[in-house]
Design an enzyme around this catalytic site. Structure first.
Site, PDB file in Angstrom:
ATOM      1  N   GLU A  50       0.822  -1.210   0.000  1.00  0.00           N
ATOM      2  CA  GLU A  50       0.000   0.000   0.000  1.00  0.00           C
ATOM      3  C   GLU A  50       0.859   1.265   0.000  1.00  0.00           C
ATOM      4  O   GLU A  50       0.520   2.258   0.629  1.00  0.00           O
ATOM      5  CB  GLU A  50      -0.997   0.005   1.160  1.00  0.00           C
ATOM      6  CG  GLU A  50      -2.076  -1.040   1.017  1.00  0.00           C
ATOM      7  CD  GLU A  50      -3.301  -0.787   1.882  1.00  0.00           C
ATOM      8  OE1 GLU A  50      -3.443   0.325   2.419  1.00  0.00           O
ATOM      9  OE2 GLU A  50      -4.116  -1.708   2.023  1.00  0.00           O
TER      10      GLU A  50
ATOM     11  N   HIS B 206      -1.479  -0.829  10.192  1.00  0.00           N
ATOM     12  CA  HIS B 206      -0.825  -2.086  10.547  1.00  0.00           C
ATOM     13  C   HIS B 206       0.474  -1.755  11.256  1.00  0.00           C
ATOM     14  O   HIS B 206       1.075  -0.703  11.004  1.00  0.00           O
ATOM     15  CB  HIS B 206      -0.478  -2.925   9.306  1.00  0.00           C
ATOM     16  CG  HIS B 206      -1.649  -3.526   8.609  1.00  0.00           C
ATOM     17  ND1 HIS B 206      -1.735  -4.869   8.305  1.00  0.00           N
ATOM     18  CD2 HIS B 206      -2.794  -2.979   8.128  1.00  0.00           C
ATOM     19  CE1 HIS B 206      -2.864  -5.114   7.673  1.00  0.00           C
ATOM     20  NE2 HIS B 206      -3.523  -3.968   7.558  1.00  0.00           N
TER      21      HIS B 206
END
Length: 550
Positions: A53, A326
């Site tokens: 990402e 995350h």
């Protein structure tokens, strides 16, 4: 060939989902710039970093500028219309790279989810760390299809993730057969010991590095059936980080807080903390590092797992937010000489349920996070006292010296070929039936979608033609009627054409990919049942014969 430093004794790895979606992720530029800074000052210094990402060249270049002295080599991977968001940074030269697109890769009809438009796949890099042909690391960085439907039995995307794990296992197996050190890193969107997880670890000679060090770690969040079946207490936030490797959805991450909690953060605001004893029923492991050993015979030894931890938990120094939604997974591989001797048995993991639940955790004070309310703290303290939560003890994991003495030889031995077994035999035979059932269910769904969209296209042609005929017979002076009929004809034909193209191009292409996947699974099952002889045959469940004529 470029001059290489001395052969390393250890390789430090980092994988991180950066949450860098353009126009969507909040505070993207500031967070990813800080990720680059933290990587540049990390101790120990990382040797290989896999990012997911990281969608824009701007963010990638920002990270590259800050890490150029410790990670001088890098590759940003391009895929599909919006890009795959994958990047690999390395201390050593990248000799080759490629972007392998997954055959099953989301649906263009789910445009609000975007998986198909970013071209989910595997970023592959061949990295040389030494002069001989076997001094090669093959890195596979991926971000698989997101589990939008929660991984339920009727999850229509479960077939995607299963096919993607199957594809990853093939890539890893091929690299291992070349005698290279194999690393698979990334956000796999799966929980430990799930079918997708078993495909990677069973069909390729790699190990989940977290479970090497923490073999009794959780199988998912507390409410997941596999974890509930173990009948273990709900873990605390610190236990989930230290023992379970839950880098996602835990209370330490500010992007998992409520809006009211996030309002406490910002420029000039004091740091907000959370107790390590905070219950964490939702934390889970989605980010993984899978590692092989390299060619043990040619190298005179192999790479073993020395250390693994959850990292990049710091906050942005000014904004106070977590650097991503995350946390990172970090691991250290160590080169261990192979000796032809009987390895010591690996240490038996201590059952957490048998530990003294009233013992005080080692973590004193607080970690960054949202502070619990008074009532929540009272409830938590009572539950901790009564043993309702898993918490850390004095020695959560064996010491590095103990690991080296007991597990390194057994790790290497597990990679040595055995004449009585093959990698496929470690995958339960029932798994093949499960996969075939998933393929059949999803194939039936896609066939219905194809038929429906093809009928819609034909119907749109009839509607468009009828509207144009209506325009022809519209009385004079009723121009507004002609306009409405023309507009309906145009919109109907446009919508029908889109569905017709979907039926012709996407759904037929996906059905062909499903046929290929089904054949591979049937063939692998046939090899297993026949002990490795022959491929899929007619009459043994392998499907109809396909004749290819030149």
């Amino acid at each position: 060939m470029q001059d290489l430093p001395d052969l390393p004794d250890e390789i430090n790895l980092v994988t991180l989902n950066c949450w860098g979606l353009k126009y969507i992720s909040k505070l993207r530029r500031e967070r990813l710039a800080e990720i680059g800074r933290q990587l540049s000052i990390a101790s120990p210094q990382p040797h290989i970093v896999a990012l997911q990402e990281c969608w824009t060249q701007e963010d990638y270049q920002s990270i590259r500028r800050q890490t150029r002295f410790i990670l001088p080599y890098g590759k940003f991977y391009h895929s599909a219309a919006l890009g795959g968001g994958l990047a690999i940074l390395s201390r050593w030269p990248i000799e080759e790279s490629s972007m392998h697109r997954y055959p099953l890769n989301g649906r263009p009809t789910a445009f609000w989810r975007g998986d198909w438009y970013v071209g989910k796949g595997v970023a592959c890099a061949r990295i040389r760390y030494g002069p001989t042909p076997k001094h090669i690391i093959e890195v596979f960085n991926t971000h698989t299809h997101a589990p939008y439907e929660g991984g339920k039995p009727n999850d229509s995307y479960l077939c995607h993730r299963t096919a993607q794990s199957w594809e990853m296992a093939k890539l890893l197996r091929g690299a291992a057969e070349r005698g290279h050190l194999v690393l698979a890193m990334g956000d796999f969107n799966m929980i430990p010991m799930s079918l997708e997880h078993q495909l990677v670890t069973s069909l390729a000679p790699v190990r989940d590095v977290w479970r090497v060090v923490h073999p009794d770690s959780s199988l998912g969040p507390s409410h997941h059936p596999a974890e509930e079946a173990r009948r273990r207490p709900i873990p605390t936030a610190e236990f989930n980080i230290q023992e379970n490797g839950a880098a996602s959805d835990g209370p330490y991450n500010t992007w998992r807080w409520t809006k009211s909690q996030r309002r406490l953060l910002g420029l000039g605001e004091p740091p907000v903390t959370i107790s390590p004893d905070t219950p964490d029923p939702l934390g889970k492991r989605l980010d993984y590092i899978f590692a092989g050993s390299g060619d043990i015979q040619a190298l005179g030894g192999g790479w073993v797992v020395k250390h693994v931890n959850v990292g990049m938990m710091m906050r942005h120094p000014e904004l106070g937010c977590s650097l991503s939604d995350h946390f990172a997974v970090e691991a250290t591989l160590a080169f261990h000489p192979f000796r032809q001797s009987r390895p010591s048995p690996p240490p038996q993991p201590e059952s957490h349920s048998n530990r003294d639940s009233s013992a005080a955790p080692t973590a004193a004070g607080t970690h960054d996070g949202a502070a619990p309310t008074t009532s929540e703290k009272s409830t938590t303290d009572s539950a901790l006292h009564n043993g309702a939560y898993l918490q850390l003890q004095q020695s959560p994991t064996p010491s590095f010296a103990h690991l080296a003495e007991t597990t390194y030889p057994s790790q290497l031995t597990s990679f040595l070929p055995s004449p009585s077994s093959s990698p496929a035999e470690t995958l339960p035979s029932t798994a093949y039936e499960t996969i075939l059932s998933l393929i059949r269910t999803y194939t039936a769904r896609e066939e219905r979608q194809l038929a429906w969209r093809a009928r819609h296209f034909l119907a749109s042609l009839l509607v468009a033609a009828a509207c144009l005929v209506g325009v022809w017979f519209t009385p004079c002076g009723r121009n507004y009627v002609s306009f409405i009929l023309t507009l309906v004809s145009t919109l109907s034909l446009a919508a029908g054409t889109v569905d017709g193209l979907m039926a012709l191009l996407f759904f037929r292409s996906e059905l062909k990919a499903l046929r290929e996947f089904e054949w591979e699974v049937r063939n692998a099952r046939g090899l297993l049942f026949r002990g490795g002889g022959g491929g899929a045959r007619e009459g043994d469940g392998a499907g109809d014969w396909d004749w290819d004529w030149d």
